[in-house]
Design a protein around this motif. Structure first.
Motif, PDB file in Angstrom:
ATOM      1  N   PHE A  71       0.833  -1.194   0.000  1.00 21.61           N
ATOM      2  CA  PHE A  71       0.000   0.000   0.000  1.00 21.61           C
ATOM      3  C   PHE A  71       0.869   1.245   0.000  1.00 21.61           C
ATOM      4  O   PHE A  71       1.886   1.293   0.669  1.00 21.61           O
ATOM      5  CB  PHE A  71      -0.880   0.051   1.258  1.00 21.61           C
ATOM      6  N   THR A  72       0.432   2.252  -0.729  1.00 22.91           N
ATOM      7  CA  THR A  72       0.960   3.601  -0.594  1.00 22.91           C
ATOM      8  C   THR A  72      -0.236   4.485  -0.294  1.00 22.91           C
ATOM      9  O   THR A  72      -1.118   4.659  -1.141  1.00 22.91           O
ATOM     10  CB  THR A  72       1.666   4.073  -1.874  1.00 22.91           C
ATOM     11  N   LEU A  73      -0.303   4.978   0.926  1.00 21.58           N
ATOM     12  CA  LEU A  73      -1.415   5.823   1.346  1.00 21.58           C
ATOM     13  C   LEU A  73      -1.041   7.265   1.083  1.00 21.58           C
ATOM     14  O   LEU A  73       0.013   7.726   1.483  1.00 21.58           O
ATOM     15  CB  LEU A  73      -1.707   5.621   2.836  1.00 21.58           C
ATOM     16  N   ASN A  74      -1.923   7.953   0.404  1.00 23.43           N
ATOM     17  CA  ASN A  74      -1.629   9.314  -0.006  1.00 23.43           C
ATOM     18  C   ASN A  74      -2.943  10.054  -0.094  1.00 23.43           C
ATOM     19  O   ASN A  74      -3.969   9.462  -0.351  1.00 23.43           O
ATOM     20  CB  ASN A  74      -0.925   9.287  -1.374  1.00 23.43           C
ATOM     21  N   SER A  75      -2.923  11.320   0.134  1.00 22.23           N
ATOM     22  CA  SER A  75      -4.136  12.069  -0.130  1.00 22.23           C
ATOM     23  C   SER A  75      -3.956  12.711  -1.492  1.00 22.23           C
ATOM     24  O   SER A  75      -2.927  13.322  -1.738  1.00 22.23           O
ATOM     25  CB  SER A  75      -4.380  13.125   0.949  1.00 22.23           C
ATOM     26  N   PRO A  76      -4.842  12.569  -2.437  1.00 24.25           N
ATOM     27  CA  PRO A  76      -6.205  12.062  -2.240  1.00 24.25           C
ATOM     28  C   PRO A  76      -6.413  10.595  -2.605  1.00 24.25           C
ATOM     29  O   PRO A  76      -7.547  10.107  -2.572  1.00 24.25           O
ATOM     30  CB  PRO A  76      -6.987  12.928  -3.209  1.00 24.25           C
ATOM     31  N   MET A  77      -5.397   9.836  -2.996  1.00 24.59           N
ATOM     32  CA  MET A  77      -5.620   8.499  -3.518  1.00 24.59           C
ATOM     33  C   MET A  77      -4.648   7.487  -2.912  1.00 24.59           C
ATOM     34  O   MET A  77      -3.472   7.788  -2.734  1.00 24.59           O
ATOM     35  CB  MET A  77      -5.448   8.515  -5.044  1.00 24.59           C
ATOM     36  N   ASP A  78      -5.152   6.299  -2.584  1.00 21.18           N
ATOM     37  CA  ASP A  78      -4.314   5.190  -2.127  1.00 21.18           C
ATOM     38  C   ASP A  78      -3.999   4.282  -3.314  1.00 21.18           C
ATOM     39  O   ASP A  78      -4.864   4.033  -4.149  1.00 21.18           O
ATOM     40  CB  ASP A  78      -5.042   4.340  -1.080  1.00 21.18           C
ATOM     41  N   PHE A  79      -2.779   3.772  -3.362  1.00 17.06           N
ATOM     42  CA  PHE A  79      -2.367   2.804  -4.372  1.00 17.06           C
ATOM     43  C   PHE A  79      -2.131   1.482  -3.646  1.00 17.06           C
ATOM     44  O   PHE A  79      -1.531   1.463  -2.569  1.00 17.06           O
ATOM     45  CB  PHE A  79      -1.070   3.251  -5.054  1.00 17.06           C
ATOM     46  N   TYR A  80      -2.572   0.368  -4.223  1.00 14.12           N
ATOM     47  CA  TYR A  80      -2.384  -0.919  -3.573  1.00 14.12           C
ATOM     48  C   TYR A  80      -2.256  -2.024  -4.613  1.00 14.12           C
ATOM     49  O   TYR A  80      -2.686  -1.891  -5.756  1.00 14.12           O
ATOM     50  CB  TYR A  80      -3.510  -1.224  -2.582  1.00 14.12           C
ATOM     51  N   ASP A  81      -1.620  -3.114  -4.199  1.00 15.03           N
ATOM     52  CA  ASP A  81      -1.465  -4.261  -5.082  1.00 15.03           C
ATOM     53  C   ASP A  81      -1.175  -5.506  -4.272  1.00 15.03           C
ATOM     54  O   ASP A  81      -0.861  -5.446  -3.089  1.00 15.03           O
ATOM     55  CB  ASP A  81      -0.339  -4.024  -6.101  1.00 15.03           C
ATOM     56  N   VAL A  82      -1.289  -6.653  -4.933  1.00 13.72           N
ATOM     57  CA  VAL A  82      -0.815  -7.931  -4.416  1.00 13.72           C
ATOM     58  C   VAL A  82       0.406  -8.265  -5.243  1.00 13.72           C
ATOM     59  O   VAL A  82       0.361  -8.241  -6.470  1.00 13.72           O
ATOM     60  CB  VAL A  82      -1.891  -9.027  -4.535  1.00 13.72           C
ATOM     61  N   SER A  83       1.515  -8.550  -4.584  1.00 11.16           N
ATOM     62  CA  SER A  83       2.772  -8.775  -5.294  1.00 11.16           C
ATOM     63  C   SER A  83       3.315 -10.181  -5.060  1.00 11.16           C
ATOM     64  O   SER A  83       3.379 -10.658  -3.933  1.00 11.16           O
ATOM     65  CB  SER A  83       3.824  -7.759  -4.835  1.00 11.16           C
ATOM     66  N   LEU A  84       3.726 -10.808  -6.166  1.00 11.88           N
ATOM     67  CA  LEU A  84       4.411 -12.096  -6.129  1.00 11.88           C
ATOM     68  C   LEU A  84       5.844 -11.936  -6.634  1.00 11.88           C
ATOM     69  O   LEU A  84       6.497 -12.911  -6.982  1.00 11.88           O
ATOM     70  CB  LEU A  84       3.661 -13.115  -6.992  1.00 11.88           C
ATOM     71  N   VAL A  85       6.335 -10.705  -6.659  1.00 11.75           N
ATOM     72  CA  VAL A  85       7.674 -10.418  -7.175  1.00 11.75           C
ATOM     73  C   VAL A  85       8.740 -11.166  -6.380  1.00 11.75           C
ATOM     74  O   VAL A  85       9.735 -11.616  -6.933  1.00 11.75           O
ATOM     75  CB  VAL A  85       7.939  -8.891  -7.192  1.00 11.75           C
ATOM     76  N   ASP A  86       8.548 -11.321  -5.077  1.00  7.18           N
ATOM     77  CA  ASP A  86       9.506 -12.059  -4.255  1.00  7.18           C
ATOM     78  C   ASP A  86       9.144 -13.525  -4.108  1.00  7.18           C
ATOM     79  O   ASP A  86       9.934 -14.311  -3.597  1.00  7.18           O
ATOM     80  CB  ASP A  86       9.609 -11.429  -2.859  1.00  7.18           C
ATOM     81  N   GLY A  87       7.965 -13.897  -4.516  1.00  6.12           N
ATOM     82  CA  GLY A  87       7.530 -15.275  -4.400  1.00  6.12           C
ATOM     83  C   GLY A  87       6.123 -15.370  -3.851  1.00  6.12           C
ATOM     84  O   GLY A  87       5.414 -14.367  -3.719  1.00  6.12           O
ATOM     85  N   TYR A  88       5.721 -16.588  -3.542  1.00  2.00           N
ATOM     86  CA  TYR A  88       4.353 -16.870  -3.096  1.00  2.00           C
ATOM     87  C   TYR A  88       4.418 -17.910  -1.985  1.00  2.00           C
ATOM     88  O   TYR A  88       5.224 -18.842  -2.034  1.00  2.00           O
ATOM     89  CB  TYR A  88       3.542 -17.435  -4.263  1.00  2.00           C
ATOM     90  N   ASN A  89       3.542 -17.766  -0.994  1.00  2.00           N
ATOM     91  CA  ASN A  89       3.386 -18.834  -0.023  1.00  2.00           C
ATOM     92  C   ASN A  89       1.937 -19.075   0.380  1.00  2.00           C
ATOM     93  O   ASN A  89       1.570 -20.186   0.705  1.00  2.00           O
ATOM     94  CB  ASN A  89       4.258 -18.608   1.219  1.00  2.00           C
ATOM     95  N   LEU A  90       1.093 -18.056   0.372  1.00  2.00           N
ATOM     96  CA  LEU A  90      -0.296 -18.183   0.793  1.00  2.00           C
ATOM     97  C   LEU A  90      -1.224 -17.434  -0.146  1.00  2.00           C
ATOM     98  O   LEU A  90      -0.864 -16.390  -0.677  1.00  2.00           O
ATOM     99  CB  LEU A  90      -0.500 -17.543   2.175  1.00  2.00           C
ATOM    100  N   PRO A  91      -2.456 -17.924  -0.304  1.00  2.00           N
ATOM    101  CA  PRO A  91      -3.458 -17.111  -0.990  1.00  2.00           C
ATOM    102  C   PRO A  91      -3.707 -15.830  -0.192  1.00  2.00           C
ATOM    103  O   PRO A  91      -3.672 -15.834   1.035  1.00  2.00           O
ATOM    104  CB  PRO A  91      -4.700 -17.999  -0.989  1.00  2.00           C
ATOM    105  N   ILE A  92      -3.942 -14.737  -0.897  1.00  2.00           N
ATOM    106  CA  ILE A  92      -4.156 -13.450  -0.245  1.00  2.00           C
ATOM    107  C   ILE A  92      -5.158 -12.636  -1.055  1.00  2.00           C
ATOM    108  O   ILE A  92      -5.216 -12.742  -2.280  1.00  2.00           O
ATOM    109  CB  ILE A  92      -2.826 -12.679  -0.094  1.00  2.00           C
TER     110      ILE A  92
END
Length: 197
Positions: free
Chosen positions: A72-93
């Motif tokens: 997450f990047t919280l900013n006014s007025p907009m938040d940016f968010y993502d799910v990242s597998l760039v480092d790998g995966y271990n659990l559904p999220i």
């Protein structure tokens, strides 16, 4: 590098300019999920977890990849968010915003079990069980997989056979460093539920 538990999970939160969003962490896994939280350089924010199902523990910043990340990047007025597998995966999220507005304000998830589809050379195995799927960067540490050196920009660093496996399983998640077009989401004024399993 040792992988501590099959359910180790890192939640990366970068706060810029505001700390008004509420993050609720929910564990639907059978095992305890260990979360790690990091915040902006000023130290704003804190990691608080409660027991929602299989249990949650706050492990502080860090953790051993491969891990599924909610960023997450919280900013006014907009938040940016993502799910990242760039480092790998271990659990559904999944990340589910509530009370937010915007064209790209929607639930995102990686609920496919990539541990079952993980190529042999990327597998993190403990006690005979695949507990995580490393990224190709982590497994091979080569510029073409890590988007570094001569491959340090979007024109030279392209999806690989390994990142394509991640993308096919989780199309809403970052599969490699420059996978921006379909994986960055934005909300105005949202709170977020981060759910594991």
């Amino acid at each position: 590098m040792a992988f501590y538990h099959f359910n180790l999970l890192l939640v990366l939160i970068s706060a810029l300019g505001t700390d008004a969003a509420v993050f609720t962490l929910q564990n639907k896994c059978e095992e305890t999920a260990w979360t790690g939280c990091t915040f902006d350089p000023s130290g704003k924010g804190k990691c608080i977890t409660g027991d929602y199902g299989g249990g949650l523990n706050c492990a502080g910043a860090g953790g051993a990849p491969p891990v599924s990340l909610a960023e997450f990047t919280l900013n006014s007025p907009m938040d940016f968010y993502d799910v990242s597998l760039v480092d790998g995966y271990n659990l559904p999220i999944s990340v589910i915003p509530s009370d937010g507005t915007g064209d790209k304000c929607r639930a995102i998830m990686c609920v496919s079990d990539l541990n079952q589809k993980c190529p042999n050379e990327l597998q993190q195995v403990e006690k005979g069980k695949v507990v995580g799927c490393k990224s190709a960067c982590m497994a091979f540490n080569k510029p073409e997989f890590c988007c570094t050196d001569a491959f340090g920009d979007p024109n030279t660093c392209k999806p690989t056979q390994f990142s394509k496996i991640f993308k096919e399983s989780c199309p809403m998640a970052y599969s490699y460093t420059y996978d921006d077009l379909t994986t960055t989401f934005t909300c105005n004024g949202a709170n977020y539920l981060i759910s594991f399993c």
